[in-house]
Design an enzyme around this catalytic site. Structure first.
Site, PDB file in Angstrom:
ATOM      1  N   ARG A 176     -14.376  67.375  63.111  1.00  0.00           N
ATOM      2  CA  ARG A 176     -15.793  67.429  63.507  1.00  0.00           C
ATOM      3  C   ARG A 176     -16.190  66.365  64.532  1.00  0.00           C
ATOM      4  NH1 ARG A 176     -14.625  71.312  62.023  1.00  0.00           N
ATOM      5  NH2 ARG A 176     -15.258  72.522  60.227  1.00  0.00           N
ATOM      6  N   SER A 226     -24.171  72.054  57.885  1.00  0.00           N
ATOM      7  CA  SER A 226     -23.767  71.068  56.879  1.00  0.00           C
ATOM      8  C   SER A 226     -24.271  69.683  57.263  1.00  0.00           C
ATOM      9  CB  SER A 226     -22.241  71.029  56.762  1.00  0.00           C
ATOM     10  OG  SER A 226     -21.791  72.255  56.246  1.00  0.00           O
ATOM     11  N   GLU A 296     -22.536  64.571  58.972  1.00  0.00           N
ATOM     12  CA  GLU A 296     -21.970  65.425  60.026  1.00  0.00           C
ATOM     13  C   GLU A 296     -23.023  65.607  61.128  1.00  0.00           C
ATOM     14  OE1 GLU A 296     -19.496  68.669  58.831  1.00  0.00           O
ATOM     15  OE2 GLU A 296     -20.315  69.978  60.377  1.00  0.00           O
TER      16      GLU A 296
HETATM   17  C1  LIG Z   1     -27.022  77.734  60.527  1.00  0.00           C
HETATM   18  C2  LIG Z   1     -26.014  76.757  61.040  1.00  0.00           C
HETATM   19  C3  LIG Z   1     -24.678  76.935  60.755  1.00  0.00           C
HETATM   20  C4  LIG Z   1     -23.732  76.025  61.234  1.00  0.00           C
HETATM   21  N1  LIG Z   1     -22.422  76.243  60.935  1.00  0.00           N
HETATM   22  C5  LIG Z   1     -21.498  75.397  61.418  1.00  0.00           C
HETATM   23  C6  LIG Z   1     -20.114  75.622  61.147  1.00  0.00           C
HETATM   24  O1  LIG Z   1     -19.722  76.581  60.500  1.00  0.00           O
HETATM   25  N2  LIG Z   1     -19.225  74.737  61.645  1.00  0.00           N
HETATM   26  C7  LIG Z   1     -19.609  73.656  62.397  1.00  0.00           C
HETATM   27  O2  LIG Z   1     -18.743  72.889  62.841  1.00  0.00           O
HETATM   28  N3  LIG Z   1     -20.916  73.422  62.664  1.00  0.00           N
HETATM   29  C8  LIG Z   1     -21.858  74.263  62.203  1.00  0.00           C
HETATM   30  N4  LIG Z   1     -23.181  74.034  62.470  1.00  0.00           N
HETATM   31  C9  LIG Z   1     -23.579  72.830  63.225  1.00  0.00           C
HETATM   32  C10 LIG Z   1     -23.648  73.009  64.747  1.00  0.00           C
HETATM   33  O3  LIG Z   1     -23.856  74.364  65.107  1.00  0.00           O
HETATM   34  C11 LIG Z   1     -22.381  72.478  65.423  1.00  0.00           C
HETATM   35  O4  LIG Z   1     -22.188  71.110  65.173  1.00  0.00           O
HETATM   36  C12 LIG Z   1     -22.398  72.697  66.937  1.00  0.00           C
HETATM   37  O5  LIG Z   1     -21.148  72.331  67.454  1.00  0.00           O
HETATM   38  C13 LIG Z   1     -23.501  71.938  67.666  1.00  0.00           C
HETATM   39  O6  LIG Z   1     -23.637  72.519  68.948  1.00  0.00           O
HETATM   40  P1  LIG Z   1     -24.999  72.385  69.773  1.00  0.00           P
HETATM   41  O7  LIG Z   1     -24.807  73.020  71.084  1.00  0.00           O
HETATM   42  O8  LIG Z   1     -26.131  72.863  68.971  1.00  0.00           O
HETATM   43  O9  LIG Z   1     -25.037  70.810  69.955  1.00  0.00           O
HETATM   44  P2  LIG Z   1     -26.271  69.815  69.797  1.00  0.00           P
HETATM   45  O10 LIG Z   1     -26.772  69.836  68.398  1.00  0.00           O
HETATM   46  O11 LIG Z   1     -27.243  70.055  70.881  1.00  0.00           O
HETATM   47  O12 LIG Z   1     -25.510  68.437  70.044  1.00  0.00           O
HETATM   48  C14 LIG Z   1     -24.507  68.013  69.135  1.00  0.00           C
HETATM   49  C15 LIG Z   1     -23.658  66.936  69.818  1.00  0.00           C
HETATM   50  O13 LIG Z   1     -22.966  67.509  70.913  1.00  0.00           O
HETATM   51  C16 LIG Z   1     -23.259  66.795  72.119  1.00  0.00           C
HETATM   52  N5  LIG Z   1     -23.300  67.771  73.222  1.00  0.00           N
HETATM   53  C17 LIG Z   1     -23.938  68.962  73.244  1.00  0.00           C
HETATM   54  N6  LIG Z   1     -23.724  69.584  74.417  1.00  0.00           N
HETATM   55  C18 LIG Z   1     -22.947  68.759  75.158  1.00  0.00           C
HETATM   56  C19 LIG Z   1     -22.392  68.836  76.472  1.00  0.00           C
HETATM   57  N7  LIG Z   1     -22.576  69.892  77.282  1.00  0.00           N
HETATM   58  N8  LIG Z   1     -21.636  67.788  76.913  1.00  0.00           N
HETATM   59  C20 LIG Z   1     -21.420  66.698  76.127  1.00  0.00           C
HETATM   60  N9  LIG Z   1     -21.921  66.581  74.874  1.00  0.00           N
HETATM   61  C21 LIG Z   1     -22.671  67.602  74.397  1.00  0.00           C
HETATM   62  C22 LIG Z   1     -24.590  66.116  71.877  1.00  0.00           C
HETATM   63  O14 LIG Z   1     -24.731  64.963  72.674  1.00  0.00           O
HETATM   64  C23 LIG Z   1     -24.497  65.795  70.388  1.00  0.00           C
HETATM   65  O15 LIG Z   1     -23.798  64.587  70.189  1.00  0.00           O
HETATM   66  C24 LIG Z   1     -24.142  74.923  62.015  1.00  0.00           C
HETATM   67  C25 LIG Z   1     -25.497  74.753  62.315  1.00  0.00           C
HETATM   68  C26 LIG Z   1     -26.431  75.657  61.838  1.00  0.00           C
HETATM   69  C27 LIG Z   1     -27.878  75.480  62.184  1.00  0.00           C
END
Ligand SMILES: Cc1cc2nc3c(=O)[nH]c(=O)nc-3n(C[C@H](O)[C@H](O)[C@H](O)COP(=O)(O)OP(=O)(O)OC[C@H]3O[C@@H](n4cnc5c(N)ncnc54)[C@H](O)[C@@H]3O)c2cc1C
Length: 302
Positions: A176, A226, A296
């Site tokens: 993660r 999570s 997380e």
């Molecule tokens: C309903 C639900 C289910 C989920 N299920 C899972 C699952 O099964 N497995 C899992 O691992 N996660 C899960 N997540 C959590 C989440 O979707 C992941 O952690 C996902 O990778 C976050 O992506 P994001 O684009 O929303 O990032 P954000 O929340 O916008 O950012 C998260 C991190 O990524 C960085 N970041 C984002 N975009 C960039 C970029 N272009 N360049 C550099 N850094 C960047 C940000 O700075 C931050 O540190 C879930 C969330 C929800 C709401």
């Protein structure tokens, strides 16, 4: 330069949108968070470079975000600039067995397109509401697989405004997380190396994974997935369940009955509510199991 003086010069340099005082509730899946001083919605890679260099030169803090599905933004909001990589960065290209996707593309969309092209490997991500950039940064995973296993390379922009391609090893994937945050680089694009397969079977796997999520996760409420990372050899959700935390509530933040590792926003939860609940759960788990749960979710702002 004071933050109030940034508006005019930054707006004149950026082709996309520069917004002031945007509520982060509108930009996070938890629907929680105070205002961002400045939000940049870039229209092109030059905008991203300009924003990164501007923030560095002016000594303004920069927060990069994708789809906001893993962020808890505190109630007073985010000082400095939030660079949101989303719309305008969602081109997906399929060449042979590789899928190249821009950082703002959503993983469920990438998974659907891969399935339609008869490419297997991203079924686990069909229900993760991540942008490609966020998925790489967090090494998002589910059903025993994670993004790092299928990424061949990623194009990134460095703090110096330089564009480079990193291969899988250079990205530094771990449970993660990846080296993206420590390196403080912006992901622009990722290439996934997939396996040929039967489109109908791949689509079926996507659907099965989505169904499992609907059955096991409280998707009817705003949440951020999570909350706690799994400690080595343990399931955080099981630990939280075992201490009887399901149903615990602070303000409008509630530990889901459906999945103990989810805290849902049942109304107008604040970040303070969530953090208070997180603190209580941590204490309970530590008392019973002598395990310190780690977050997380990414807590940002003040
Ligand atoms: C309903 C639900 C289910 C989920 N299920 C899972 C699952 O099964 N497995 C899992 O691992 N996660 C899960 N997540 C959590 C989440 O979707 C992941 O952690 C996902 O990778 C976050 O992506 P994001 O684009 O929303 O990032 P954000 O929340 O916008 O950012 C998260 C991190 O990524 C960085 N970041 C984002 N975009 C960039 C970029 N272009 N360049 C550099 N850094 C960047 C940000 O700075 C931050 O540190 C879930 C969330 C929800 C709401």
């Amino acid at each position: 330069m004071q933050i109030g003086e940034v508006q005019q010069p930054l707006s004149s340099l950026i082709r996309g949108d520069v917004l002031f005082g945007q509520s982060m509730r509108e930009h996070t899946s938890w629907r929680i968070g105070g205002p961002a001083d400045i939000m940049v919605l870039p229209a092109c890679v030059d905008d991203i470079r300009t924003c990164v260099l501007f923030a560095r030169e002016q000594g303004i803090p920069l927060t990069v975000m994708g789809n906001g599905s893993n962020m808890l933004v505190k109630d007073r909001g985010i000082r400095g600039i939030v660079l949101k990589i989303s719309r305008g960065f969602n081109r997906i290209e399929i060449i042979g067995t590789t899928v190249s996707a821009e950082a703002g593309s959503l993983m469920p969309v990438v998974a659907v397109q891969a399935a339609e092209a008869g490419l297997s490997g991203l079924e686990f991500a069909a229900g993760i509401p991540a942008s490609v950039g966020g998925a790489i940064s967090m090494n998002a995973g589910a059903h025993g697989k994670s993004i790092g296993e299928v990424v061949r390379s990623a194009v990134i922009l460095t703090q110096d405004g330089e564009i480079r391609s990193l291969d899988r090893e250079e990205i530094g994937f771990a449970y993660r997380k990846s080296g993206i945050r420590e390196k403080r680089v912006v992901v622009l694009n990722a290439v996934f190396a997939l396996e040929p397969g039967n489109p109908a079977e791949i689509k079926m796997k996507n659907q099965t994974n989505l169904k499992k999520r609907r059955q096991s996760q409280p998707l009817e409420y705003p949440n951020a997935g999570s909350v706690f990372a799994n400690p080595p050899g343990q399931w955080a959700g099981w630990l939280v369940d075992q201490v009887g935390a399901k149903g615990m509530r602070v303000g409008d933040a509630l530990v889901s009955d459906k999945h103990a590792n989810f805290i849902v926003n049942v109304g107008a939860a604040s970040a303070a509510d969530v953090l208070e609940l997180v603190g209580q759960i941590r204490q309970m788990v530590f008392k019973k199991f002598n395990i310190e749960l780690k977050l997380e979710i990414q807590v940002v702002g003040e």
